[in-house]
Design a protein around this motif. Structure first.
Motif, PDB file in Angstrom:
ATOM      1  N   VAL A   6       0.862  -1.180   0.000  1.00  0.00           N
ATOM      2  CA  VAL A   6       0.000   0.000   0.000  1.00  0.00           C
ATOM      3  C   VAL A   6       0.900   1.231   0.000  1.00  0.00           C
ATOM      4  N   GLU A   7       0.764   2.062  -1.018  1.00  0.00           N
ATOM      5  CA  GLU A   7       1.459   3.347  -1.088  1.00  0.00           C
ATOM      6  C   GLU A   7       0.403   4.440  -0.943  1.00  0.00           C
ATOM      7  N   ARG A   8       0.424   5.152   0.169  1.00  0.00           N
ATOM      8  CA  ARG A   8      -0.643   6.100   0.477  1.00  0.00           C
ATOM      9  C   ARG A   8      -0.341   7.506  -0.042  1.00  0.00           C
ATOM     10  N   ARG A   9      -1.361   8.110  -0.582  1.00  0.00           N
ATOM     11  CA  ARG A   9      -1.364   9.519  -0.934  1.00  0.00           C
ATOM     12  C   ARG A   9      -2.674  10.100  -0.423  1.00  0.00           C
ATOM     13  N   ASP A  10      -2.786  11.406  -0.408  1.00  0.00           N
ATOM     14  CA  ASP A  10      -3.985  12.028   0.125  1.00  0.00           C
ATOM     15  C   ASP A  10      -4.926  12.549  -0.947  1.00  0.00           C
ATOM     16  N   THR A  11      -4.659  12.270  -2.202  1.00  0.00           N
ATOM     17  CA  THR A  11      -5.571  12.662  -3.269  1.00  0.00           C
ATOM     18  C   THR A  11      -6.758  11.691  -3.303  1.00  0.00           C
ATOM     19  N   PRO A  12      -7.863  12.075  -3.961  1.00  0.00           N
ATOM     20  CA  PRO A  12      -9.054  11.206  -3.955  1.00  0.00           C
ATOM     21  C   PRO A  12      -9.053  10.138  -5.041  1.00  0.00           C
ATOM     22  N   LEU A  13      -7.895   9.538  -5.311  1.00  0.00           N
ATOM     23  CA  LEU A  13      -7.786   8.494  -6.336  1.00  0.00           C
ATOM     24  C   LEU A  13      -7.016   7.308  -5.785  1.00  0.00           C
ATOM     25  N   ILE A  14      -7.601   6.112  -5.950  1.00  0.00           N
ATOM     26  CA  ILE A  14      -6.956   4.849  -5.561  1.00  0.00           C
ATOM     27  C   ILE A  14      -6.791   4.006  -6.817  1.00  0.00           C
ATOM     28  N   LEU A  15      -5.592   3.498  -7.027  1.00  0.00           N
ATOM     29  CA  LEU A  15      -5.323   2.536  -8.093  1.00  0.00           C
ATOM     30  C   LEU A  15      -5.129   1.169  -7.457  1.00  0.00           C
ATOM     31  N   ALA A  16      -5.924   0.190  -7.887  1.00  0.00           N
ATOM     32  CA  ALA A  16      -5.834  -1.167  -7.346  1.00  0.00           C
ATOM     33  C   ALA A  16      -5.348  -2.115  -8.432  1.00  0.00           C
ATOM     34  N   PHE A  17      -4.497  -3.062  -8.044  1.00  0.00           N
ATOM     35  CA  PHE A  17      -3.884  -4.003  -8.983  1.00  0.00           C
ATOM     36  C   PHE A  17      -4.040  -5.429  -8.448  1.00  0.00           C
ATOM     37  N   HIS A  47       2.203  -2.728 -13.423  1.00  0.00           N
ATOM     38  CA  HIS A  47       2.751  -1.721 -12.507  1.00  0.00           C
ATOM     39  C   HIS A  47       3.623  -0.724 -13.248  1.00  0.00           C
ATOM     40  N   GLU A  48       4.473  -1.232 -14.135  1.00  0.00           N
ATOM     41  CA  GLU A  48       5.313  -0.333 -14.919  1.00  0.00           C
ATOM     42  C   GLU A  48       4.464   0.581 -15.791  1.00  0.00           C
ATOM     43  N   LEU A  49       3.367   0.046 -16.303  1.00  0.00           N
ATOM     44  CA  LEU A  49       2.507   0.823 -17.190  1.00  0.00           C
ATOM     45  C   LEU A  49       1.942   2.052 -16.482  1.00  0.00           C
ATOM     46  N   TYR A  50       1.545   1.900 -15.230  1.00  0.00           N
ATOM     47  CA  TYR A  50       0.919   3.005 -14.497  1.00  0.00           C
ATOM     48  C   TYR A  50       1.892   3.795 -13.622  1.00  0.00           C
ATOM     49  N   ASP A  51       3.117   3.337 -13.530  1.00  0.00           N
ATOM     50  CA  ASP A  51       4.066   3.951 -12.600  1.00  0.00           C
ATOM     51  C   ASP A  51       4.260   5.436 -12.895  1.00  0.00           C
ATOM     52  N   GLY A  52       4.038   6.264 -11.867  1.00  0.00           N
ATOM     53  CA  GLY A  52       4.298   7.689 -11.975  1.00  0.00           C
ATOM     54  C   GLY A  52       3.284   8.492 -12.750  1.00  0.00           C
ATOM     55  N   LEU A  53       2.164   7.889 -13.142  1.00  0.00           N
ATOM     56  CA  LEU A  53       1.208   8.610 -13.986  1.00  0.00           C
ATOM     57  C   LEU A  53       0.285   9.529 -13.203  1.00  0.00           C
ATOM     58  N   ALA A  54       0.121   9.280 -11.917  1.00  0.00           N
ATOM     59  CA  ALA A  54      -0.803  10.098 -11.124  1.00  0.00           C
ATOM     60  C   ALA A  54      -0.385  10.075  -9.669  1.00  0.00           C
ATOM     61  N   ASP A  55      -0.706  11.142  -8.977  1.00  0.00           N
ATOM     62  CA  ASP A  55      -0.511  11.206  -7.534  1.00  0.00           C
ATOM     63  C   ASP A  55      -1.697  10.497  -6.901  1.00  0.00           C
ATOM     64  N   ALA A  56      -1.550   9.198  -6.674  1.00  0.00           N
ATOM     65  CA  ALA A  56      -2.663   8.370  -6.233  1.00  0.00           C
ATOM     66  C   ALA A  56      -2.176   7.321  -5.254  1.00  0.00           C
ATOM     67  N   THR A  57      -3.072   6.892  -4.384  1.00  0.00           N
ATOM     68  CA  THR A  57      -2.810   5.735  -3.532  1.00  0.00           C
ATOM     69  C   THR A  57      -2.795   4.484  -4.402  1.00  0.00           C
TER      70      THR A  57
END
Length: 264
Positions: A6-17, A47-57
């Motif tokens: 779990v990598e937490r951020r405070d934006t209102p977006l969660i990416l689940a894999f 994971h590589e595909l989405y890495d760094g694309l958004a400030d998201a949990t």
């Protein structure tokens, strides 16, 4: 739990894999006919595909979907009645090859130790972020081979967006995701309408908007023709090859965050 992340951020977006993992726990590894078959149907390089694309949990499991599928109803109920699909503890590959040695049947109850913590993490992050934001988007990240005749006819569109026929999110969210997907072949609620994660957590009336993105792998990988073999699968990760799709996904995720912030 080294297999759960779990990598937490405070934006209102969660990416689940739920399907990016390829770990087979040692205690059950001998039950499978083939290690390669047991990991072949992963969402390779997701994971590589989405890495760094958004400030998201981000929440992900390293466990292979062949051990237990974290995107299936834990009751065992089919998400697509009448259609060929894979179950909570799959017994066949996507192409119908038996996963287990003769006489072995997986016990779902014994494998919930790899299912339950993953979903407890998702639920906890939804609750944490809903305390910070009036709306949260849960975006479920998936990919699959472009052609799997046993599971669907023909070739999938590149982007397959699922909202369970509009039940799991506000139409404004699916509209902005569709608009950001316009440069590629895409469909809303086609063969993939959203798995258990999307359907279970999507409660737009409570401020939780869930959407699934199933990507046909040809959009970012060089897929071999026909059923893949051990010599040509999985395709290698090539950042340059994936860059155009990453640009598109970056716009899609930005649109999802704007929706969650009420800026659509």
């Amino acid at each position: 739990m080294t297999w759960l992340h779990v990598e937490r951020r405070d934006t209102p977006l969660i990416l689940a894999f739920p399907h990016g993992g390829s770990v087979i726990p040692a205690e059950i590894a001998g039950q499978f006919r083939s290690h390669w078959w047991a990991i072949r149907d992963a969402d390779w390089h997701i994971h590589e595909l989405y890495d760094g694309l958004a400030d998201a949990t981000k929440i992900w499991t390293d466990i292979s979907r062949s051990v237990i599928d974290c995107n299936r109803d834990p009751s065992g109920k089919s998400l697509y009645p009448g259609q060929t699909t894979t179950g909570l503890c799959p017994t066949q590959t996507f192409d119908g090859h038996p996963l287990y040695r003769d006489g072995i049947t997986p016990d779902p109850a014994a494998r919930m130790a790899w299912f339950t913590p993953y979903h407890e993490a998702i639920a906890a992050e939804i609750a944490r972020l809903r305390a910070l934001h009036p709306r949260v988007v849960l975006y479920d990240c998936h990919s699959i081979r472009s052609q799997v005749p046993r599971l669907f006819e023909g070739e999938l569109p590149e982007l397959n967006i699922g909202t369970d026929m509009g039940k799991t999110c506000d139409i404004a969210l699916s509209d902005v995701v569709l608009a950001a997907s316009a440069s590629r072949s895409h469909i809303l609620n086609g063969r993939f309408r959203g798995g258990w994660t999307t359907r279970h957590y999507g409660r737009p009336e409570s401020g939780v908007h869930a959407i699934q993105m199933e990507i046909a792998m040809r959009a970012y990988l060089d897929e071999p023709a026909g059923e893949p073999g051990e010599t040509n699968w999985p395709p290698r990760w090539n950042p340059a090859r994936a860059a155009p799709l990453r640009d598109d996904l970056g716009r899609i995720l930005a649109a999802a965050i704007c929706f969650a912030k009420g800026q659509e």
